[in-house]
Scaffold this active site. Structure first.
Site, PDB file in Angstrom:
ATOM      1  N   HIS A 227      41.300  40.286  52.147  1.00  0.00           N
ATOM      2  CA  HIS A 227      40.072  40.584  52.887  1.00  0.00           C
ATOM      3  C   HIS A 227      39.381  39.282  53.333  1.00  0.00           C
ATOM      4  O   HIS A 227      39.077  39.092  54.513  1.00  0.00           O
ATOM      5  CB  HIS A 227      39.151  41.409  51.980  1.00  0.00           C
ATOM      6  CG  HIS A 227      37.868  41.842  52.607  1.00  0.00           C
ATOM      7  ND1 HIS A 227      37.644  43.134  53.011  1.00  0.00           N
ATOM      8  CD2 HIS A 227      36.726  41.161  52.894  1.00  0.00           C
ATOM      9  CE1 HIS A 227      36.431  43.232  53.518  1.00  0.00           C
ATOM     10  NE2 HIS A 227      35.850  42.044  53.459  1.00  0.00           N
ATOM     11  N   GLU A 228      39.187  38.384  52.379  1.00  0.00           N
ATOM     12  CA  GLU A 228      38.469  37.141  52.703  1.00  0.00           C
ATOM     13  C   GLU A 228      39.301  36.224  53.596  1.00  0.00           C
ATOM     14  O   GLU A 228      38.761  35.541  54.462  1.00  0.00           O
ATOM     15  CB  GLU A 228      38.037  36.415  51.428  1.00  0.00           C
ATOM     16  CG  GLU A 228      37.076  37.204  50.530  1.00  0.00           C
ATOM     17  CD  GLU A 228      35.791  37.642  51.231  1.00  0.00           C
ATOM     18  OE1 GLU A 228      35.347  36.969  52.179  1.00  0.00           O
ATOM     19  OE2 GLU A 228      35.242  38.696  50.840  1.00  0.00           O
TER      20      GLU A 228
ATOM     21  N   GLY B 112      21.179  32.075  40.965  1.00  0.00           N
ATOM     22  CA  GLY B 112      22.523  32.447  40.560  1.00  0.00           C
ATOM     23  C   GLY B 112      22.514  33.610  39.601  1.00  0.00           C
ATOM     24  O   GLY B 112      21.475  33.922  39.012  1.00  0.00           O
TER      25      GLY B 112
ATOM     26  N   THR C 158      19.467  27.933  32.858  1.00  0.00           N
ATOM     27  CA  THR C 158      18.623  27.368  31.815  1.00  0.00           C
ATOM     28  C   THR C 158      19.240  26.079  31.282  1.00  0.00           C
ATOM     29  O   THR C 158      18.551  25.081  31.058  1.00  0.00           O
ATOM     30  CB  THR C 158      18.476  28.381  30.661  1.00  0.00           C
ATOM     31  OG1 THR C 158      18.176  29.651  31.215  1.00  0.00           O
ATOM     32  CG2 THR C 158      17.392  27.971  29.715  1.00  0.00           C
TER      33      THR C 158
END
Ligand code: ADP
Ligand code: ZN
Length: 629
Positions: free
Chosen positions: A431-432, A207, A214
């Site tokens: 767009h998506e 990611g 962490t």
């Protein structure tokens, strides 16, 4: 928290330094108890000229004379008091005969004594010694461990027993769900060992920076209550070949001693970069050795009753050496993504616990202002807001402080992680949505899993996650065309609904072009070249690679260009028509995306079928057309 470094006193326990200090003390003690340097001492002293001294001798006013290399001392008596005269020596050969004639006893003396003699050689030795120690400590710092503890990783390893819990990490529910079982492996290894199950050794957390990788690794250790050994990938790599490998060994040795335990390697791409990626001749022996050692360690340890589980973080999984990802190594990947709207609200809630808030604070608004930012950025914004309030001497942090903090962080974050402006958000949403609708309605296209307008990783603005229905090795022609349609649909949606196109589709267009090109040149699926293969696969060892040679005529090249261009155009118009027909569905999807930033594939399908039912359309438009070739 366990500490691995011995607490250092100022002299650092260095035997050389202790010896030096001891010597000086001894010398000083001798100096205090030793009598004065020259023979004549005690009483009053007075410096006189040589001429005056000679006068005193002449008049027999001194009782004793002591002659050194540069000075002469004489003992006399003045008003019943002992007095020592000192005079600078002059080259005078008549002095001794004069003393003889006056019967004054005289002697020579050495102006230096053992003490000054010793200082004379001790001081340079100490200076050299000090200089050497200074250089050595500098070197030690710059090399991490230095020549005295080659490869000793202990100082670089962070060992602790974290108190972090899963609750400290907000959002990212999927990632947490995936690591929950690791906690169980660590807590009850026997349960798995007794039925013969092999506990996984490595988990890769993937990611962008600051998304809590962490934190998640620490939370796993915290929940399982096991020690946590962490080290950054970059600190393995030093200028000395072999150092990295021995550090890996030390790290694993430490963790094994405390097993069950967790090893966390941050930025694993620093060591695990694909060996092939460096070109044919790998320029980095050191990294290769370190990587090999890591692989060997992961293959080696195998205690199922007290496991060591290695978690590693990266934001560039694609550059990792495939050897790292093989079964028995980092064969599990967990995506730790940037938070969506609800995720951001939750993260803000976690970090706001210790801050005094005024009543007007609206976390939802802050979350809305921070689309695209990671958890670390949000934590930072809260702190910044508290600092602003503190500076203004306020008792509580107000919404205005937060707004200002957001503005400030965004200015500073420009390069690291970008926030999406509302305008961009709108473009990305259309767009998506375009990609999602076309993917759902095209037979042969992979179905939609998730649509998001939060950037993932570094490259894309938003993404639509597709999962093929089955694992496939073969693609039929209509499936390739379906993929082209899906790729074109993002751009098409911008075109249809916003009336203007953006740069966001460049990668889509590149891939669509590539698909059509390979249909012609590798797969023989078109009339352009018939069954003739025009190019060898680019990634094969035999052909391609360096300077793809063209093995076809100018005319064929032209036909190919025309075919690709006209097919893209046809597919584009077709997709645009579908999108226009489904306008209402898309508008709904966009408004939901705008609000929530992420929607599921099932929601996409519901929106489409509700729209179809309402408008009496045949359910599931099958957008499949033969390519007229
Ligand atoms: P990474 O390892 O992915 O670069 P870190 O785990 O170092 O990110 O995150 C840095 C800090 O950001 C964390 O210590 C925590 O304060 C904050 N943070 C990041 N993600 C989250 C989250 N999902 N929930 C709560 N805090 C987070
Ligand atoms: Zn796209």
């Amino acid at each position: 928290m366990r500490q691995n470094n011995k607490p250092n006193s100022p002299i650092g326990g260095n035997p050389i330094l202790i010896f030096a200090i001891f010597t000086i003390v001894v010398i000083l003690i001798f100096k205090v108890f030793s009598p004065g340097g020259s023979v004549l001492s005690g009483g009053i002293s007075q410096t006189i000229s040589y001429y005056e001294l000679k006068q005193l001798i002449e008049n027999k006013e001194v009782e004793q004379v002591s002659i050194g290399q540069t000075i002469i001392k004489a003992q006399g008596d003045k008003d019943g008091q002992n007095i020592i005269y000192t005079a600078k020596k002059v080259n005078d050969s008549s002095l001794v005969p004069l003393l003889d004639s006056k019967s004054i006893p005289y002697s020579g003396f050495s102006e230096t004594n053992w003490f000054t003699d010793m200082l004379g050689w001790l001081i340079p030795v100490f200076i050299i010694l000090g200089l050497w120690m200074f250089m050595a400590s500098r070197m030690q710092k710059s090399m991490g461990n230095g020549i005295f503890g080659m490869g000793n990783a202990k100082k670089l390893v962070n060992a602790e027993k974290p108190k972090v819990r899963f609750d400290d990490m907000a959002g990212n529910k999927e990632a947490k769900e995936e690591v929950v079982e690791i906690v169980d492996f660590l807590k009850h290894p026997d349960r798995y060992a007794s039925i013969g199950a092999k506990i996984p050794k490595g988990v890769l957390l993937v990611g962008p920076p600051g998304t809590g990788k962490t934190l998640l690794a620490k939370a796993v250790a915290g929940e399982a209550n096991v020690p946590f050994f962490s080290m950054s990938g970059s600190s393995f790599i030093e200028m000395f070949v072999g150092l990295g490998a021995s550090r890996v060994r030390d790290l694993f040795d430490m963790a094994k001693k405390e097993a069950p335990s967790i090893i966390f390697i941050d930025e694993i791409d620093a060591i695990g970069k694909s060996r092939a990626a460096g070109g044919m001749i790998s320029g980095n022996d050191e990294r290769e050795q370190t990587l090999n050692q890591l692989l060997a360690e992961m293959d080696g340890f195998n205690s199922d009753s007290s496991p060591v589980i290695v978690l590693a973080a990266t934001n560039r999984p694609e550059v990792l050496d495939p050897a790292l990802l093989r079964p028995g190594r980092f064969d599990r990947q967990v995506l730790v993504d940037k938070p969506d709207f609800n995720g951001r609200v939750d993260i803000l809630k976690v970090h706001i616990k210790s801050v005094k808030l005024s009543r007007d604070v609206d976390l939802q608004e802050i979350a809305r202002l921070t689309a695209g930012l990671a958890g670390a950025d949000l934590a930072n914004i809260i702190n910044e807001a508290a600092l602003l309030a503190g500076r203004a001497n306020k008792q509580e942090v107000s919404q205005q402080d937060f707004r200002e903090a957001v503005e400030r962080s965004i200015a500073g974050l420009e390069k690291k992680s970008r926030r999406i402006s509302p305008k961009e958000k709108k473009i990305v949403a259309y767009h998506e949505s375009g990609h999602a609708v076309i993917a759902e309605m095209t037979e042969g296209a992979s179905k939609v899993n998730k649509v998001s307008i939060i950037p993932r990783g570094m490259a894309a603005l938003g993404y639509t996650l597709h999962t093929p229905e089955e694992n496939r090795y073969l693609m039929q022609k209509h499936e390739l065309i379906a993929e082209v349609d899906v790729l074109l649909s993002g751009r098409a949606a911008e075109d249809v609904f916003l009336g203007e196109i953006s740069t966001g589709a460049s990668n889509d267009l590149e891939r669509a072009t590539d698909i059509l090109k390979s249909m012609i040149s590798y797969y023989g699926m078109t009339d352009v070249s018939g069954l003739m293969v025009l190019e060898k696969p680019r990634n094969s060892f035999l052909g391609g690679g360096l300077g793809n040679q063209r093995e076809f005529s100018e005319k064929t090249a032209e036909d190919m260009d025309n075919f690709i261009k006209s097919t893209l155009n046809d597919r584009y118009n077709f997709v645009k028509q579908t999108l226009t027909d489904y306008k209402e569905a898309i508008e709904l999807m966009v408004s939901e995306l705008f609000e929530k930033e992420v929607i599921d594939g099932s929601r996409v399908r519901d929106i489409i079928s509700e729209f179809e039912v309402k408008n009496n359309l045949p359910t599931r438009l099958v957008a499949r057309e033969q390519l007229d070739d």
